[in-house]
Scaffold this motif. Structure first.
Motif, PDB file in Angstrom:
ATOM      1  N   GLY A 166      25.583  93.588  83.127  1.00  0.00           N
ATOM      2  CA  GLY A 166      24.740  94.852  84.305  1.00  0.00           C
ATOM      3  C   GLY A 166      25.738  96.177  83.460  1.00  0.00           C
ATOM      4  N   ASP A 167      25.701  97.544  84.591  1.00  0.00           N
ATOM      5  CA  ASP A 167      25.418  98.541  83.764  1.00  0.00           C
ATOM      6  C   ASP A 167      27.474  99.299  83.034  1.00  0.00           C
ATOM      7  N   LEU A 168      27.817  97.953  83.846  1.00  0.00           N
ATOM      8  CA  LEU A 168      28.920  98.187  83.368  1.00  0.00           C
ATOM      9  C   LEU A 168      29.444  97.583  81.982  1.00  0.00           C
ATOM     10  N   THR A 169      30.147  98.088  81.290  1.00  0.00           N
ATOM     11  CA  THR A 169      30.850  97.887  79.894  1.00  0.00           C
ATOM     12  C   THR A 169      32.037  96.269  79.783  1.00  0.00           C
ATOM     13  N   ARG A 170      32.103  95.769  79.017  1.00  0.00           N
ATOM     14  CA  ARG A 170      33.135  94.796  79.130  1.00  0.00           C
ATOM     15  C   ARG A 170      34.122  94.526  79.466  1.00  0.00           C
ATOM     16  N   GLU A 171      34.504  95.536  78.923  1.00  0.00           N
ATOM     17  CA  GLU A 171      36.016  96.311  79.806  1.00  0.00           C
ATOM     18  C   GLU A 171      35.845  95.998  81.528  1.00  0.00           C
ATOM     19  N   GLU A 172      35.230  97.111  81.754  1.00  0.00           N
ATOM     20  CA  GLU A 172      35.114  97.511  83.193  1.00  0.00           C
ATOM     21  C   GLU A 172      34.055  95.954  83.890  1.00  0.00           C
ATOM     22  N   PHE A 173      33.579  94.974  83.745  1.00  0.00           N
ATOM     23  CA  PHE A 173      33.405  93.902  83.873  1.00  0.00           C
ATOM     24  C   PHE A 173      34.690  93.130  84.421  1.00  0.00           C
ATOM     25  N   TYR A 174      35.709  92.967  82.976  1.00  0.00           N
ATOM     26  CA  TYR A 174      36.489  91.747  83.858  1.00  0.00           C
ATOM     27  C   TYR A 174      37.177  92.840  84.870  1.00  0.00           C
ATOM     28  N   LYS A 175      37.691  94.113  84.579  1.00  0.00           N
ATOM     29  CA  LYS A 175      38.398  94.348  85.750  1.00  0.00           C
ATOM     30  C   LYS A 175      37.699  94.477  86.872  1.00  0.00           C
ATOM     31  N   LYS A 176      36.767  94.615  87.054  1.00  0.00           N
ATOM     32  CA  LYS A 176      35.958  94.026  88.563  1.00  0.00           C
ATOM     33  C   LYS A 176      36.156  93.428  89.102  1.00  0.00           C
ATOM     34  N   HIS A 177      35.991  92.360  88.581  1.00  0.00           N
ATOM     35  CA  HIS A 177      36.424  90.337  88.600  1.00  0.00           C
ATOM     36  C   HIS A 177      37.883  90.224  88.407  1.00  0.00           C
ATOM     37  N   GLN A 178      38.327  91.345  88.628  1.00  0.00           N
ATOM     38  CA  GLN A 178      39.925  90.903  87.809  1.00  0.00           C
ATOM     39  C   GLN A 178      40.064  89.341  87.129  1.00  0.00           C
ATOM     40  N   ILE A 179      39.799  90.000  86.068  1.00  0.00           N
ATOM     41  CA  ILE A 179      39.933  88.821  85.067  1.00  0.00           C
ATOM     42  C   ILE A 179      40.954  89.102  84.186  1.00  0.00           C
ATOM     43  N   LEU A 180      41.810  89.007  83.539  1.00  0.00           N
ATOM     44  CA  LEU A 180      42.630  88.648  82.104  1.00  0.00           C
ATOM     45  C   LEU A 180      41.783  87.905  81.360  1.00  0.00           C
ATOM     46  N   SER A 237      39.568  83.139  76.007  1.00  0.00           N
ATOM     47  CA  SER A 237      40.502  82.506  77.230  1.00  0.00           C
ATOM     48  C   SER A 237      39.723  83.421  78.184  1.00  0.00           C
ATOM     49  N   TRP A 238      39.738  83.191  79.874  1.00  0.00           N
ATOM     50  CA  TRP A 238      39.525  83.304  80.876  1.00  0.00           C
ATOM     51  C   TRP A 238      41.074  83.148  81.954  1.00  0.00           C
ATOM     52  N   ARG A 239      41.811  84.733  82.660  1.00  0.00           N
ATOM     53  CA  ARG A 239      42.382  83.085  84.046  1.00  0.00           C
ATOM     54  C   ARG A 239      42.447  84.975  85.312  1.00  0.00           C
ATOM     55  N   PRO A 240      42.869  84.808  85.691  1.00  0.00           N
ATOM     56  CA  PRO A 240      42.988  85.563  87.093  1.00  0.00           C
ATOM     57  C   PRO A 240      43.649  86.523  87.287  1.00  0.00           C
ATOM     58  N   ASN A 241      43.898  87.392  87.134  1.00  0.00           N
ATOM     59  CA  ASN A 241      44.799  88.687  87.301  1.00  0.00           C
ATOM     60  C   ASN A 241      45.314  88.333  88.521  1.00  0.00           C
ATOM     61  N   ALA A 282      32.635  80.710  82.917  1.00  0.00           N
ATOM     62  CA  ALA A 282      34.073  81.150  82.299  1.00  0.00           C
ATOM     63  C   ALA A 282      33.973  82.196  83.595  1.00  0.00           C
ATOM     64  N   VAL A 283      34.018  83.140  83.880  1.00  0.00           N
ATOM     65  CA  VAL A 283      34.717  83.874  84.712  1.00  0.00           C
ATOM     66  C   VAL A 283      34.401  83.521  86.055  1.00  0.00           C
ATOM     67  N   ALA A 284      33.056  83.147  86.419  1.00  0.00           N
ATOM     68  CA  ALA A 284      33.422  82.492  87.632  1.00  0.00           C
ATOM     69  C   ALA A 284      34.422  81.349  88.302  1.00  0.00           C
ATOM     70  N   ILE A 285      34.670  80.493  87.031  1.00  0.00           N
ATOM     71  CA  ILE A 285      35.654  79.596  87.329  1.00  0.00           C
ATOM     72  C   ILE A 285      36.730  79.638  87.453  1.00  0.00           C
ATOM     73  N   ALA A 286      36.963  80.745  86.878  1.00  0.00           N
ATOM     74  CA  ALA A 286      38.496  81.446  86.891  1.00  0.00           C
ATOM     75  C   ALA A 286      38.769  82.636  87.894  1.00  0.00           C
ATOM     76  N   LYS A 287      37.410  82.700  88.235  1.00  0.00           N
ATOM     77  CA  LYS A 287      37.572  83.214  89.818  1.00  0.00           C
ATOM     78  C   LYS A 287      38.399  82.529  90.517  1.00  0.00           C
ATOM     79  N   ALA A 288      37.776  81.429  90.846  1.00  0.00           N
ATOM     80  CA  ALA A 288      38.120  80.014  91.214  1.00  0.00           C
ATOM     81  C   ALA A 288      39.558  79.890  91.355  1.00  0.00           C
ATOM     82  N   GLY A 289      40.054  80.481  90.586  1.00  0.00           N
ATOM     83  CA  GLY A 289      41.701  79.984  90.247  1.00  0.00           C
ATOM     84  C   GLY A 289      41.882  79.205  89.361  1.00  0.00           C
TER      85      GLY A 289
END
Length: 329
Positions: A15-29, A47-51, A78-85
């Motif tokens: 969207g209008d976010l940078t990739r880093e801002e996108f990860y921060k919004k979704h609380q993803i490492l 790799s992606w995992r929940p923060n 991948a982010v959707a699955i990571a957000k699920a834990g």
């Protein structure tokens, strides 16, 4: 659930976010690196995992399709699955994304299968207690099947999304080229086949995002050697899918004109898996992430529900085995 693809716009999956801002919004490492494969090629991995300090539910290894990569649209799932834990990992196939090799050139699938096993095994070794699942889209689905045929009892589940269990007649070379394909692939392996009418595989804003991908190496027209190999792989899967024993979920669009859902049904019916589900979604196309919002929520909500349920069952089974092995004094 709310799939992150809903935040995308015409020019960016973030969207209008940078990739880093996108990860921060979704609380993803997020982590990325390269590995050297058996051919001494540099293969891009991430790799992606929940923060979060909460315990992980499991591991999901993901494989993208042809003319795609592990970033861009694919990583939204991948982010959707990571957000699920879940801890999620993926590679760029040879000739795709940031990985080495000729753009989109896959004359032999075996080295790619070996790349996946090499990387995914390295992640599983670091997380031996996590239930491990493998997820593949399109060509990535075929590769996931091949991995499971090689590693019969090393995965707790297989998820196939629009998987290449067979290629639609609309995407096969026309006669007489199909009959002459072995000769043509030998003489001109990188020559690309042209189709008079390329069917639609994705729709909506996601179609525009796909075109905006700055790192897309392969065109939609596969080289001769690729076409021959993909047909061979489809036939191999057809002949060996009865050997599949892994817990399995298959989702497929009924209007998929690339990977025919009838071939997916054949794999489903043939597989020896005791726990298997096939879900055919009416009026949906090949890339289910490009469906309207309500369809995306339906498909991926179903996948995440299945994944969470099977992860819990796998962990319960491990606990029961461990308890049964406790010595009695």
């Amino acid at each position: 659930m709310s799939h992150p693809v809903h935040d995308a716009n015409e020019s960016s999956p973030y969207g209008d976010l940078t990739r880093e801002e996108f990860y921060k919004k979704h609380q993803i490492l997020h982590k990325e690196s390269f590995m050297l494969n058996q051919q001494n090629m540099k293969i891009f991995t991430q790799s992606w995992r929940p923060n979060s300090t909460l315990q992980l539910e499991g591991l999901v290894a993901m494989e993208h399709g042809y003319n795609s990569e592990s970033s861009w649209l694919f990583e939204l799932t991948a982010v959707a699955i990571a957000k699920a834990g879940f801890l999620v990992c993926a590679i760029d196939l040879q000739g795709h994304g940031y990985s080495d090799s000729l753009p989109g050139h896959i004359p032999n699938i075996e080295p790619i299968v070996c790349d996946c096993i090499q990387f995914f095994d390295s992640i599983k070794v670091d997380h031996p207690k996590l239930p491990a699942f493998i997820y593949g889209e399109s060509l990535g689905g075929a590769i996931a099947i091949l991995v499971c045929l090689k590693q019969k009892r090393e995965w707790n589940g297989l998820i196939l999304n629009g998987s290449m269990c067979g290629i639609s007649a609309k995407f096969k070379p026309t006669w007489p080229l199909e009959k002459l394909l072995p000769v043509a692939a030998f003489l001109a392996p990188t020559w690309k086949i042209r189709y008079p009418n390329t069917p639609k595989i994705i729709q909506g804003v996601e179609e525009e995002i796909s075109c905006e991908n700055p790192n897309c190496k392969a065109s939609g027209k596969p080289p001769m050697a690729n076409t021959l190999e993909l047909l061979r792989v489809s036939e191999y899967i057809r002949r060996h899918c009865h050997e599949l024993e892994v817990t399995m979920l298959m989702v497929h669009g009924e209007d998929d004109v690339v990977c025919d859902y009838r071939s997916a049904r054949f794999v489903y019916e043939s597989a020896a898996s005791e726990d298997k589900i096939l879900k055919i979604f009416p009026s949906m196309l090949h890339q289910l992430i490009g469906e309207p919002m309500e369809n995306v929520e339906l498909v991926y909500g179903f996948i995440l529900s299945w994944l969470g349920d099977r992860a819990n069952k796998a962990k319960s089974t491990v606990s029961e085995v461990q308890e049964s092995n406790v010595p009695y004094y």
